[in-house]
Scaffold this motif. Structure first.
Motif, short mmCIF file in Angstrom:
data_model
loop_
_atom_site.label_atom_id
_atom_site.label_comp_id
_atom_site.label_asym_id
_atom_site.label_seq_id
_atom_site.Cartn_x
_atom_site.Cartn_y
_atom_site.Cartn_z
N SER A 163 -31.19 23.99 -8.00
CA SER A 163 -30.39 23.03 -8.76
C SER A 163 -30.73 23.17 -10.23
N CYS A 164 -29.99 22.47 -11.08
CA CYS A 164 -30.13 22.70 -12.52
C CYS A 164 -29.61 21.51 -13.31
N ARG A 165 -30.02 21.49 -14.58
CA ARG A 165 -29.42 20.54 -15.52
C ARG A 165 -28.95 21.32 -16.74
N VAL A 170 -25.83 17.13 -14.43
CA VAL A 170 -26.97 17.17 -13.50
C VAL A 170 -26.41 17.81 -12.23
N GLU A 202 -33.85 16.58 -11.44
CA GLU A 202 -32.82 17.03 -12.37
C GLU A 202 -32.37 15.92 -13.31
#
Length: 240
Positions: A163-165, A170, A202
């Motif tokens: 996952s990532c921001r 988000v 995140e």
């Protein structure tokens, strides 16, 4: 045709009579007048009052549905000030929810669990923040994304594995949402706790927090540690 009427006036009252010999009202009153003395009549009233006082009225039981309704209303009334007290002085952060790519996971479940995580007393709400989902135009956007689409948010900063921001986004990787990671699963962590952790992690980046490391073997990992990749000797921890 009406018979001729006459009015008779006497010391005891006024009577209406017909010419055919109708009896005056005063005379009728005298014929039905009680022969009992006033004292006897008062005695009967006292007896009647005593009898009525001794009569017990039947107890009417409140129906169950009404009892339940009153209890529910009382509980709701207690919750309103309690909720207001919890939110008092907190910074309210709004967010909207969207998806990207082919999504197989339940969006309704994603929204419900993300909201529960964001407002969990063990998470960022401890820092004086409460989160409110809005239809659009939130301060940040929470995304459930197909894994292959995650890099599109930031080709240099986001990959397809985690996952990532990126900026206001988000992004939660759908593969991680439905299956967690090898690191987490091998440590015995539950999928629900992983979901707690990844949303907290995140969102923490969006709030301005960077990564942290394990503080010591066997210690609970900090939520900003990259637990999806490695626990570094710490135990998994879903919240702050």
């Amino acid at each position: 045709m009406c018979k001729l009427c006459t009015i008779a006036v006497s010391a005891t009252g006024v009577g209406l009579s017909l010419s055919s010999g109708f009896t005056p009202l005063a005379d009728l009153a005298n014929t039905t007048k009680s022969t009992e003395s006033p004292f006897q009549q008062l005695g009967q009233l006292d007896t009647l009052s005593t009898t009525l006082a001794a009569v017990k009225l039947p107890t009417v039981k409140e129906p169950t549905w009404l009892t339940d309704k009153k209890a529910a209303e009382a509980a709701a009334a207690r919750q309103v000030p309690a909720a207001a007290s919890r939110l008092a002085g907190k910074r309210v952060v709004t967010y909207d929810v969207t998806t990207k790519g082919a999504i197989n996971a339940s969006l309704a479940e994603f929204k419900q669990q993300a909201s529960a995580t964001l407002n969990d007393g063990r998470g960022w709400s401890r820092m004086g923040v409460s989160f409110q989902e809005v239809a659009s135009g939130g301060q940040f956007t929470l995304v459930l994304s197909e894994a292959s689409q995650v890099p599109s948010f930031s080709p240099g900063g986001c990959g397809a594995e985690y996952s990532c921001r990126a900026g206001r986004y988000v992004i939660i990787n759908q593969d991680r949402w439905v299956g967690a990671t090898t690191s987490w699963n091998s440590a015995g962590g539950s999928l629900r706790d992983y979901r707690h952790m990844v949303v907290n992690h995140e969102t923490g980046h969006w709030l301005g927090h960077g990564h942290s490391n394990c503080t010591g073997a066997g210690q609970p990992a900090q939520v900003m540690q990259q637990q999806s990749i490695s626990l570094q000797g710490c135990t998994f921890n879903a919240c702050n």
